[in-house]
Design an enzyme around this catalytic site. Structure first.
Site, PDB file in Angstrom:
ATOM      1  N   GLU A 382     -19.103  28.494 -16.617  1.00  0.00           N
ATOM      2  CA  GLU A 382     -18.490  28.850 -17.906  1.00  0.00           C
ATOM      3  C   GLU A 382     -19.564  28.734 -18.990  1.00  0.00           C
ATOM      4  OE1 GLU A 382     -15.297  26.065 -18.668  1.00  0.00           O
ATOM      5  OE2 GLU A 382     -15.857  25.923 -20.762  1.00  0.00           O
ATOM      6  N   HIS A 468     -12.125  18.738 -14.360  1.00  0.00           N
ATOM      7  CA  HIS A 468     -11.209  19.391 -13.419  1.00  0.00           C
ATOM      8  C   HIS A 468     -10.887  18.501 -12.216  1.00  0.00           C
ATOM      9  CE1 HIS A 468     -13.046  23.502 -14.871  1.00  0.00           C
ATOM     10  NE2 HIS A 468     -12.265  22.950 -15.786  1.00  0.00           N
ATOM     11  N   ASN A 506     -11.822  27.592 -13.325  1.00  0.00           N
ATOM     12  CA  ASN A 506     -11.026  26.627 -14.090  1.00  0.00           C
ATOM     13  C   ASN A 506      -9.594  26.640 -13.516  1.00  0.00           C
ATOM     14  OD1 ASN A 506     -13.047  28.269 -15.518  1.00  0.00           O
ATOM     15  ND2 ASN A 506     -12.932  26.625 -16.990  1.00  0.00           N
TER      16      ASN A 506
HETATM   17  P1  FAE Z   1      -2.090  17.350 -16.628  1.00  0.00           P
HETATM   18  O1  FAE Z   1      -2.168  18.577 -17.448  1.00  0.00           O
HETATM   19  O2  FAE Z   1      -3.222  16.385 -16.678  1.00  0.00           O
HETATM   20  O3  FAE Z   1      -0.739  16.607 -17.040  1.00  0.00           O
HETATM   21  C1  FAE Z   1      -0.379  15.337 -16.565  1.00  0.00           C
HETATM   22  C2  FAE Z   1       0.508  14.667 -17.606  1.00  0.00           C
HETATM   23  O4  FAE Z   1       1.158  13.565 -17.014  1.00  0.00           O
HETATM   24  C3  FAE Z   1      -0.264  14.144 -18.818  1.00  0.00           C
HETATM   25  O5  FAE Z   1       0.383  14.549 -19.989  1.00  0.00           O
HETATM   26  C4  FAE Z   1      -0.232  12.626 -18.618  1.00  0.00           C
HETATM   27  O6  FAE Z   1      -0.236  11.919 -19.861  1.00  0.00           O
HETATM   28  C5  FAE Z   1       1.077  12.437 -17.885  1.00  0.00           C
HETATM   29  N1  FAE Z   1       1.119  11.253 -17.009  1.00  0.00           N
HETATM   30  C6  FAE Z   1       0.214  10.878 -16.101  1.00  0.00           C
HETATM   31  N2  FAE Z   1       0.604   9.765 -15.426  1.00  0.00           N
HETATM   32  C7  FAE Z   1       1.847   9.438 -15.966  1.00  0.00           C
HETATM   33  C8  FAE Z   1       2.764   8.389 -15.703  1.00  0.00           C
HETATM   34  N3  FAE Z   1       2.530   7.456 -14.760  1.00  0.00           N
HETATM   35  N4  FAE Z   1       3.900   8.354 -16.439  1.00  0.00           N
HETATM   36  C9  FAE Z   1       4.147   9.286 -17.388  1.00  0.00           C
HETATM   37  N5  FAE Z   1       3.294  10.307 -17.677  1.00  0.00           N
HETATM   38  C10 FAE Z   1       2.158  10.384 -16.959  1.00  0.00           C
HETATM   39  O7  FAE Z   1      -1.869  17.677 -15.082  1.00  0.00           O
HETATM   40  N6  FAE Z   1      -8.633  24.021 -17.110  1.00  0.00           N
HETATM   41  C11 FAE Z   1      -8.628  25.357 -17.168  1.00  0.00           C
HETATM   42  O8  FAE Z   1      -8.047  26.018 -16.300  1.00  0.00           O
HETATM   43  N7  FAE Z   1      -9.265  26.017 -18.199  1.00  0.00           N
HETATM   44  C12 FAE Z   1      -9.950  25.347 -19.166  1.00  0.00           C
HETATM   45  O9  FAE Z   1     -10.511  25.970 -20.084  1.00  0.00           O
HETATM   46  C13 FAE Z   1      -9.997  23.928 -19.096  1.00  0.00           C
HETATM   47  N8  FAE Z   1     -10.691  23.205 -20.015  1.00  0.00           N
HETATM   48  C14 FAE Z   1     -10.599  21.835 -19.994  1.00  0.00           C
HETATM   49  C15 FAE Z   1     -11.184  21.093 -21.028  1.00  0.00           C
HETATM   50  C16 FAE Z   1     -10.991  19.717 -21.086  1.00  0.00           C
HETATM   51  C17 FAE Z   1     -11.637  18.920 -22.195  1.00  0.00           C
HETATM   52  C18 FAE Z   1     -10.199  19.058 -20.107  1.00  0.00           C
HETATM   53  C19 FAE Z   1      -9.949  17.569 -20.165  1.00  0.00           C
HETATM   54  C20 FAE Z   1      -9.627  19.779 -19.078  1.00  0.00           C
HETATM   55  C21 FAE Z   1      -9.823  21.162 -19.010  1.00  0.00           C
HETATM   56  N9  FAE Z   1      -9.215  21.920 -18.015  1.00  0.00           N
HETATM   57  C22 FAE Z   1      -9.278  23.293 -18.049  1.00  0.00           C
HETATM   58  C23 FAE Z   1      -8.468  21.286 -16.909  1.00  0.00           C
HETATM   59  C24 FAE Z   1      -6.944  21.416 -17.072  1.00  0.00           C
HETATM   60  O10 FAE Z   1      -6.542  21.000 -18.361  1.00  0.00           O
HETATM   61  C25 FAE Z   1      -6.278  20.586 -15.979  1.00  0.00           C
HETATM   62  O11 FAE Z   1      -6.683  21.104 -14.718  1.00  0.00           O
HETATM   63  C26 FAE Z   1      -4.762  20.619 -16.071  1.00  0.00           C
HETATM   64  O12 FAE Z   1      -4.305  20.123 -17.302  1.00  0.00           O
HETATM   65  C27 FAE Z   1      -4.141  19.821 -14.934  1.00  0.00           C
HETATM   66  O13 FAE Z   1      -2.748  20.054 -14.945  1.00  0.00           O
HETATM   67  P2  FAE Z   1      -1.749  19.046 -14.255  1.00  0.00           P
HETATM   68  O14 FAE Z   1      -0.387  19.597 -14.341  1.00  0.00           O
HETATM   69  O15 FAE Z   1      -2.283  18.696 -12.907  1.00  0.00           O
END
Ligand code: FAE
Length: 529
Positions: A382, A468, A506
């Site tokens: 990227e 990721h 991503n």
């Molecule tokens: P996620 O979105 O992490 O959601 C999990 C949720 O569960 C969170 O809100 C937590 O606070 C909550 N949680 C966790 N444990 C508990 C618990 N015990 N009790 C209650 N709540 C809880 O999971 N991906 C892309 O495809 N494109 C991008 O451009 C991209 N850029 C990124 C930039 C940054 C800075 C970061 C950090 C990540 C980026 N990602 C990107 C990765 C992407 O955001 C990530 O793969 C997804 O958000 C993961 O989705 P999930 O549903 O697995």
């Protein structure tokens, strides 16, 4: 959407169509037909599809709802001026780029608060994740990339790829609001000069670049550039949240979920334990915290169907703990395994003085260097912004490499948490692959790396953090082919822990599409009367 706003404005931590009343009447032990842990991509898809099916659903999210402006009138702070809203209970920010010209000018002291971005530290790897209603969608770069079908099929041999690419990927993209930058505007705007400069360098090395879609509204961005809309992507907003323009999950899936009238979200509640009650239902224990992080209440919930959407870290921890403390002893031995960083490594190059990258840079990436087809060294990089408001001549990249290394989470009884077995040697594989690609670019352009961006005097490749996190409860291994956790029943995983450590691009579109596929199947087969 209406419900999301009114509830937070009233300072409530319980959000639903009847939120105000519900908050006052909330009982100590709560019952819902389904509970969803976490409100990121996997959790949001589950909540919407359950709500639409008429199933009374409670979402438990450890972060806060982000829709109340602070004293500056903004909901989120920018990367240039981080305050308590930036990071999850820190006294100082921990930005990915730790330094500039080796100077500690990036990070700032802040007050501990449930901020939007967390950096979770393990022994040899720290992992950035979003916290709040919307999970990672609040803080990520919005790049909405669909993996190549061939690589998807390689990573998910038991999933019907034709069905995924015909039904679930399009469904996910439509719901997420994926769009693409206008190429004419892209070629002329100062805000993407950094991308064009990186493209030129890649082209000089004979490498292919490709536009990548995003969930940031590019019409809005063009209005920002024209001065007719309040700037967000063009005002250094991204990893601590975007105040405008980005279609984060609270504006898409979660707003629709609340709109069904069957879904409630409780915020600032962290699930710490899941177990089976004597009658076969699920029993959850959650800590409710206040904005200082103090546990103000420990709550219990009871439900028939339990969906885990806590992300790769959150879900893996809950399941490993449940298995290894004996609460759910029959969970598969592969729970906790198959974890990887998607081969992430970040790197900066120094351009020649005439190859400027621009003082003004949009925070939303729109292009990648696509060398994934190079079987000797597959990399997708990227082209990332470095939006610090002055000319730096830096080309920054987040490389995704086909690093085959995988690690496991193991239960740590001393902390009642998990340890991650990822090592520096695992990261070295990503670095070596990225280095081959960027050595090629440097050679073709007679340029060098930047040594000043990641804290230490000699670090070129950031090998100690990732964006990721993937795996820990891999589809078809720790679960069946639809995310049903093996060794129990009515327990489902819908998030990034299903993806076996790497997906080549991503990941959030893949996570969303897989969750859609799980929900379509489960609602037909498991919840029919
Ligand atoms: P996620 O979105 O992490 O959601 C999990 C949720 O569960 C969170 O809100 C937590 O606070 C909550 N949680 C966790 N444990 C508990 C618990 N015990 N009790 C209650 N709540 C809880 O999971 N991906 C892309 O495809 N494109 C991008 O451009 C991209 N850029 C990124 C930039 C940054 C800075 C970061 C950090 C990540 C980026 N990602 C990107 C990765 C992407 O955001 C990530 O793969 C997804 O958000 C993961 O989705 P999930 O549903 O697995």
């Amino acid at each position: 959407m209406v419900a999301l706003q009114t509830a937070a404005a009233a300072g409530l931590t319980r959000i639903g169509l009847a939120s105000a009343q519900a908050a006052e009447e909330a009982p100590a032990v709560d019952n819902a037909t389904a509970v969803v842990v976490g409100s990121g991509y996997g959790g949001a898809v589950a909540a919407l599809r359950l709500g639409q099916a008429g199933i009374r659903t409670l979402v438990l999210e450890m972060g806060r709802l982000w829709n109340t402006p602070g004293a500056d009138g903004k909901i989120f702070c920018s990367t240039a001026a981080p305050d308590q809203r930036s990071m999850w209970f820190r006294t100082r920010t921990e930005a990915p780029l730790a330094s500039f010209l080796w100077l500690d000018v990036v990070n700032k002291d802040i007050k501990p608060y449930p901020g939007a971005l967390d950096r979770v530290h393990f022994d040899a790897m720290s992992v950035y994740v979003g916290r709040g209603v919307g999970g990672g969608s609040l803080v990520n770069g919005g790049m909405a990339v669909t993996p190549s079908q061939a690589y998807f099929a390689e990573q998910f041999p038991t999933v019907d790829a034709t069905e995924m690419y015909g039904t679930y990927f399009p469904r996910a993209r439509a719901m997420l609001g994926v769009n693409t930058v206008d190429s004419t505007w892209f070629e002329s705007t100062e805000w993407y000069r950094f991308t064009r400069t990186s493209r030129k360098a890649a082209t000089n090395a004979g490498l292919k670049t490709t536009f990548v879609p995003n969930v940031y509204d590019f019409d809005y961005m063009q209005r920002e550039a024209a001065g007719t809309a309040t700037k967000s992507a063009l005002a250094q907003e991204v990893i601590y949240g975007n105040n405008y323009g980005k279609r984060s999950l609270d504006k898409t899936y979660l707003a629709a979920a609340l709109g069904t009238g069957n879904v409630t979200v409780n915020t600032l509640e962290k699930v710490k334990r899941i177990e089976r009650a004597a009658d076969g239902t699920w029993l959850l224990t959650a800590d409710r915290i206040d904005v200082t992080g103090t546990v103000v209440e420990t709550k219990q919930y009871n439900c028939t169907y339990l969906f885990l959407g806590g992300g790769s870290l959150g879900t893996s921890e809950l399941l490993v703990r449940a298995r290894d403390t004996g609460a759910l002893p029959d969970l598969d031995a592969r729970v906790g395994a198959g974890w990887g960083t998607n081969g992430n490594t970040m790197v900066g190059r120094a351009n020649h003085i005439w190859d400027t990258t621009g003082a003004n840079q949009s925070t939303m990436p729109v292009m990648g260097i696509d060398d994934w087809a190079n079987t000797a060294n597959p990399v997708f990089a990227e082209i990332a912004p470095l939006p610090i408001g002055f000319e730096t001549w830096v080309s920054l990249y987040l490389a995704i490499t086909k690093n085959p290394s995988r690690a496991s989470f193991t239960y740590d009884s001393a902390s009642d948490g998990v340890k991650l077995g990822w090592t520096a040697a695992h990261s070295a594989v990503s670095v070596a692959m990225a280095k081959k690609l960027f050595d090629r670019i440097n050679l073709a352009n007679a340029t060098i790396y930047r040594y000043d961006l990641f804290g230490s005097t000699s670090k070129v490749f950031a090998d100690d953090f990732c964006y990721h996190p993937l795996g820990g409860c891999v589809l078809g291994q720790a679960t069946d082919d639809y995310g049903r956790v093996k060794g129990t029943s009515r327990l489902y995983v819908t998030d990034g822990s299903l993806v076996p450590g790497n997906i080549g691009v991503n990941p959030f579109v893949t996570i969303t599409a897989l969750a859609e596929r799980t929900m379509a199947r489960v609602l037909v087969e498991d919840t029919a009367p």
